[in-house]
Design an enzyme around this catalytic site. Structure first.
Site, short mmCIF file in Angstrom:
data_model
loop_
_atom_site.label_atom_id
_atom_site.label_comp_id
_atom_site.label_asym_id
_atom_site.label_seq_id
_atom_site.Cartn_x
_atom_site.Cartn_y
_atom_site.Cartn_z
N GLN A 287 24.53 -43.60 69.56
CA GLN A 287 25.57 -43.05 68.78
C GLN A 287 26.47 -41.81 69.59
O GLN A 287 27.63 -41.67 69.59
CB GLN A 287 25.42 -42.12 68.02
CG GLN A 287 24.66 -43.46 66.72
CD GLN A 287 24.44 -42.96 65.62
OE1 GLN A 287 23.64 -43.16 65.08
NE2 GLN A 287 25.33 -42.41 65.33
N ARG B 39 24.14 -40.48 57.52
CA ARG B 39 25.65 -41.30 57.29
C ARG B 39 26.15 -39.71 56.62
O ARG B 39 26.46 -39.98 55.25
CB ARG B 39 25.09 -42.02 56.05
CG ARG B 39 26.76 -42.41 55.52
CD ARG B 39 26.54 -43.81 55.45
NE ARG B 39 28.17 -44.61 55.23
CZ ARG B 39 27.95 -45.80 55.26
NH1 ARG B 39 26.85 -47.04 55.13
NH2 ARG B 39 29.25 -46.21 55.20
N CYS B 40 26.31 -38.43 57.31
CA CYS B 40 27.26 -37.06 56.79
C CYS B 40 26.77 -36.27 58.07
O CYS B 40 26.58 -37.20 59.01
CB CYS B 40 26.25 -36.75 55.51
SG CYS B 40 24.36 -35.59 56.31
N GLU C 119 31.80 -41.60 55.66
CA GLU C 119 29.82 -40.20 55.24
C GLU C 119 30.53 -40.16 53.61
O GLU C 119 29.34 -40.32 52.77
CB GLU C 119 30.25 -39.34 56.16
CG GLU C 119 29.35 -39.98 57.25
CD GLU C 119 29.64 -39.13 58.69
OE1 GLU C 119 29.42 -37.93 58.98
OE2 GLU C 119 28.09 -39.33 59.57
#
Lengths: 163, 807
Positions: free
Chosen positions: B238, B385-386, B761
């Site tokens: 990522q 996912r945050c 997110e």
């Protein structure tokens, strides 16, 4: 380990190869036949990323030995649509934003393709049940379901027009 | 062209497919054809396959490793152990959190599934066979999987390599299994506010350990070209540029000789931010053998060894006046980091941005302390996912609000509205030090409550409770409310860095002579659709159609340096860089247009896709014409070409927010649930592509559903992972997943060039408390205050049972 001689018809083309008895169909497709559309997402046959069609049924290619597929007719995502044009399902997935990272998509569309042959006019509930063997981590399924229902409708319209 | 009717302004705007347009994704044609290119699709000549020997024990000494049987197997090339990596100083590696982690077991193992040896073979079957043949002799040690027990005085010392070190990179260590204590806010003032308050609610809120579990697991293919001295690494990264820098620092290979490529990534959700032993081993193995080496983990390895998320025990106290005005908030977190501190947080924030925990509320004083603890569990602590630890913070405050509402005997929606930061208070300085950029919470909240007919739902719920008490139904109705505020888009370089690398991001644009373009960014899409949306930002800035703009990311040889995609930072940071680079293009284009039109550049104004002479709309040059002139016409004082690059250091983070309502039916006898309705209102500032925003919300909500309702990385007391396959680790199917209703308000960020805030997110951050609050709310009338997630069928049944609802 001794190897077996295997003949498959993949996406309409006859292919011959040698494989170990324990070799999985998914590895043969991806590594020996260069069909990297079907993916590997788990090791317990839960995710469905490896879904292909074998003799008119959806199978998870991680749970089929290549030897079991000897003589079989196989369709992978590469067998749907063409470089010039998308299959109705492929187009519907794009139109309705039914994919994000794309990893589950080949298995998802291949499964949907078979589902619509088994049940050309499914309800939303039938789509959700029929697709439950294919996991997606990105979309939340809502747009996948929408895409499949839209594709069914379009395929039926085309079929009716032809009749 | 001249003999046709010229397009209207609206037609020109539409043709651009710029901001606000639900443009279909350009990525989809190749993905729907099965022509994506993921790391496991990469096959290089002579490529070897690597596989790990992993520890079956959670804590043990490694007495000996015998690889002779493995090496005797035909097709096995090598078996690497820590002893082989030690001369290269690669048997340990630095973590993103400033700790270090064993690449291969160095004398002991600290969690089940830990990497012990790396087997290299001609194909993946032989590598797996050989891994089975490596004989490792272990001596079991006492195991501690409970962070509270890990801090007891006589607890076994886990990190003997740190023995005697009473401070770490984040300050003092007060126990041999303690990593850090991190604090924010005013402790004394908060204590005083709470101790003198009219009402205080206290609760332990546990956000359990889970895992991002993208459908594609982690992997890499390393290829060392010994002739040219070049190392190429393809991988599920990522943050590819950071990987290149780290690879250079670790290997000693100069950075220009390393090329890192993130190909298509099959979902990330934070799992692919970390640096894993598999990456290091594939690189070392390629350097040693001179052959390309592939490592791709299987699902069990993914769930057991790479990057868990959460595992925060949050002890909270919230105080208020009798009429529900919040006066103070305090939280102490016991954070289970596992065996190595491998959290992916900006360096200065070992608990991430957890101090956004005052949420959407105007709370005058607050304090938070986070104790990081070692246990015999896998390392990680990534932001699933945050943005960094924001979902923990949102869950904490949204549970505390509910508990306070119970304490006050007040409606939880009313309590929220009473304490929201008001529109006119922005930019708002929170008690824990953040400057919220913009928001209008009351408007969003009222819209949400109206959309679901909140009062009607409450009436129905009250009637249901009565019917239940009369024995007429066995189903309860839960109304789960959430108003969350996120903090994303890290971040200003002055306080956000990872391993010393400032968290800016970048965009480089090259306009081609015929008026099409390529733009490259420092980020990398994992499904977010960057190739579609960044072209839209650019189209609106430079007046070329998005369809004429190629977006590329992920190849460190071609893309400008950037910190990557996580924490919803792509749009806030790289999206801003894209707009700024576009504006540089436009500034040069204006000079060229002025020359072509023989006017002063100040006499021109920008209009959609062209510069027009002010007051003479018939005199203009389109961007397409300007691009051609930029390359083909000698313009005095202007260099040929039309390119620009922007490295954007954001002045602040962005603060997306949202109002969610989940309506849930719960069967008290079976513990099953049904989501009857889920309404999600998101405010992510300026909306770039509504179709993609909606898709992001659907996906994030489904991950939230998974986390709240069943997904968990669970260990037994001797450190066995109980949820290591998709048999036990819950991923919802199409069958369990509801339909969602999405909605929005639009409050632009005042400091972002196009006002965008990021959205990927939000639905996970807001979704988890909404689902969990619905479960709690269903049982509120029967005295439930707090139960731990995940709310699977058994736990819900148990809750009903413990409340005496089974008679």
């Amino acid at each position: 380990m001794s190897r077996m001689h295997i003949t498959l018809t993949v996406n309409g083309e006859e292919r011959e190869l040698l494989a170990e008895p324990r070799e999985l169909l998914i590895h043969v497709l991806r590594e020996k036949l260069g069909l990297t559309g079907p993916h590997i997402g788990c090791d317990t046959s839960h995710c469905g990323a490896c879904t292909v069609e074998m003799n008119g049924r959806s199978v998870k290619a991680c749970t089929v030995f290549a030897a079991q597929a000897d003589g079989a007719e196989i369709t992978t995502i590469e067998g749907l649509g063409s470089p010039d044009g998308l299959h109705v399902l492929q187009q519907a997935f794009r139109e309705h934003h039914g994919l994000q990272c794309g990893f589950c998509t080949p298995g998802m569309i291949t499964r949907a393709h078979r589902l619509l042959q088994e049940n050309p006019d499914p309800t939303e509930e039938e789509v959700r049940f029929g697709m439950a063997g294919n996991l997606c981590r990105c979309t939340g399924y809502q747009n996948i379901v929408k895409a499949i229902l839209a594709a069914a409708e379009e395929m039926n319209t085309v079929k009716e027009a032809a009749e | 062209m001249n003999d046709m009717t010229p397009p209207t302004r609206e037609e020109r705007v539409e043709k651009l497919k710029g901001l606000g347009c639900s443009r279909k994704r350009v990525e989809d044609v190749r993905f729907t054809h099965g022509k994506g290119n993921y790391v496991d699709d990469i096959k290089l000549p002579g490529m070897l396959h690597g596989d790990f020997v992993r520890s079956p024990y959670a804590h043990a000494r490694v007495k000996s490793i015998d690889a002779s049987a493995a090496l005797a197997l035909k097709g096995v090339v090598a078996v690497l152990t820590a002893k082989d990596l030690e001369p290269l100083n690669l048997h340990w590696m630095p973590t993103l959190a400033g700790d270090k982690q064993m690449v291969l077991a160095d004398g002991k193992v600290l969690f089940q599934g830990q990497e012990v040896a790396f087997v290299l073979a001609e194909d993946r079957y032989i590598a797996a066979d050989a891994a089975e043949l490596v004989e490792v002799e272990y001596e079991e040690l006492p195991v501690v999987t409970d962070p509270f027990k890990a801090l007891e005085p006589d607890a076994v010392e886990l990190r003997e390599d740190l023995h005697g070190q009473d401070s770490g990179v984040h300050g003092k260590r007060r126990h041999h299994n303690h990593i850090f204590l991190w604090e924010a806010g005013h402790k004394e003032a908060t204590e005083q506010a709470i101790s003198s308050a009219e009402v205080v609610a206290e609760e332990m809120v546990y956000y359990h350990r889970t895992h991002p579990c993208p459908l594609e697991t982690c992997g890499s293919v390393a290829s060392m070209d010994k002739v040219n001295g070049k190392l190429t690494v393809y991988g599920t990264f990522q943050a590819p540029h950071v990987v290149r820098t780290v690879a250079s620092l670790l290997s000693g290979i100069e950075e220009h000789n390393i090329r890192v490529v993130s190909p298509d990534i099959g979902g990330g959700f934070g799992n692919k931010v970390g640096v894993y032993p598999g990456y290091v081993c594939s690189i070392v193995a390629s350097i040693v053998t001179g052959r390309p080496v592939k490592w791709v983990e299987d699902r069990m390895e993914n769930l057991m060894a790479t990057a868990f998320a959460r595992d925060y025990w949050m002890k909270g106290r919230i105080s208020a006046t009798k009429d529900g005005r919040i006066t103070g908030l305090s939280c102490h977190v016991t954070a289970d980091h596992g065996a190595f501190d491998a959290c992916a947080d900006p360096t200065k924030f070992p608990a991430g941005f957890f101090h956004i925990m005052t949420g959407s509320y105007d709370i005058p004083v607050a304090h938070v302390g986070v104790d990081g603890v070692y246990t015999n569990k896998a390392p990680g602590g990534v932001a699933y996912r945050c943005s960094f630890r924001v979902t923990e913070a949102a869950y904490f405050i949204e549970r505390m609000i509910e508990v306070l509402a119970i304490e006050l005997g007040m409606d939880a929606a009313e309590l929220r509205a009473k304490n929201f930061i008001r529109k006119e208070q922005f930019p708002y300085h929170s008690a824990l030090g953040w400057e919220y950029d913009s928001g209008d919470y009351h408007t969003a909240w009222e819209k949400a409550l109206k959309a679901v007919d909140y009062e009607g739902l409450r009436r129905e719920q009250a009637e249901r409770v009565e019917a239940f008490r009369r024995g007429e139904t066995r189903k309860l109705l839960g109304i789960g409310l959430t108003h969350f505020t996120e903090i994303v888009g890290a971040g200003p370089v002055k306080n956000c860095d990872i391993l010393g690398m400032g968290m800016f991001d970048s965009c480089e644009i090259r306009i081609h002579p015929t008026g099409s373009a390529i733009a490259r960014l420092g980020t990398i899409s994992q499904g977010q659709g960057h190739a579609t949306t960044f072209a839209q930002i650019l189209a609106s800035e430079i007046g070329l159609s998005a369809d004429s703009i190629t977006i590329e990311e992920g190849d460190t040889d071609t893309a400008p340096y950037g910190l990557g995609t996580y924490g919803s930072r792509s749009t806030p940071v790289a999206g801003a860089a894209t707009a700024m680079a576009g504006r540089k293009i436009r500034a040069k284009a204006q000079m060229i247009a002025a020359y072509l039109l023989e006017v002063h550049d100040g006499d021109l104004e920008w209009d959609v896709d062209r510069f027009v002479v002010k007051g003479a709309p018939e005199r203009f040059k389109t961007m397409k014409e300007i691009a051609y002139a930029a390359y083909n016409q000698a313009i005095p004082g202007v260099e040929p070409g039309l390119e620009a690059v922007s490295y954007y250091d954001p002045p602040n983070m962005t603060y997306p927010f949202g109002a969610y309502v989940c309506v849930m039916e719960i069967d008290v006898d079976t513990g099953t649930h049904e989501i009857r309705q889920f309404y999600a209102l998101d405010d992510c500032g300026t909306r770039i592509n509504p179709m993609i925003i909606e898709g992001q919300v659907h996906g994030g909500l489904t991950e939230a559903l998974a986390i709240a309702m069943g997904q968990e990385i669970a260990y037994d007391e001797i450190g066995n992972v109980k949820t290591g396959t998709l048999m036990d680790f819950f991923l919802p199917t199409a069958w369990e997943t509801p339909n969602y209703t999405t909605d929005f308000t639009e409050t632009p960020s005042p400091h972002h060039p196009i006002g965008a805030k990021g959205v990927g997110e939000s639905p996970n951050v807001g979704g988890v408390p909404a689902f969990s609050n619905a479960v709690h709310d269903a049982f509120r009338a029967f005295g439930l205050r707090q139960v731990h997630m995940p709310h699977d069928q058994w736990r819900i049944w148990k809750t009903a049972h413990d409340l005496g609802l089974h008679g």
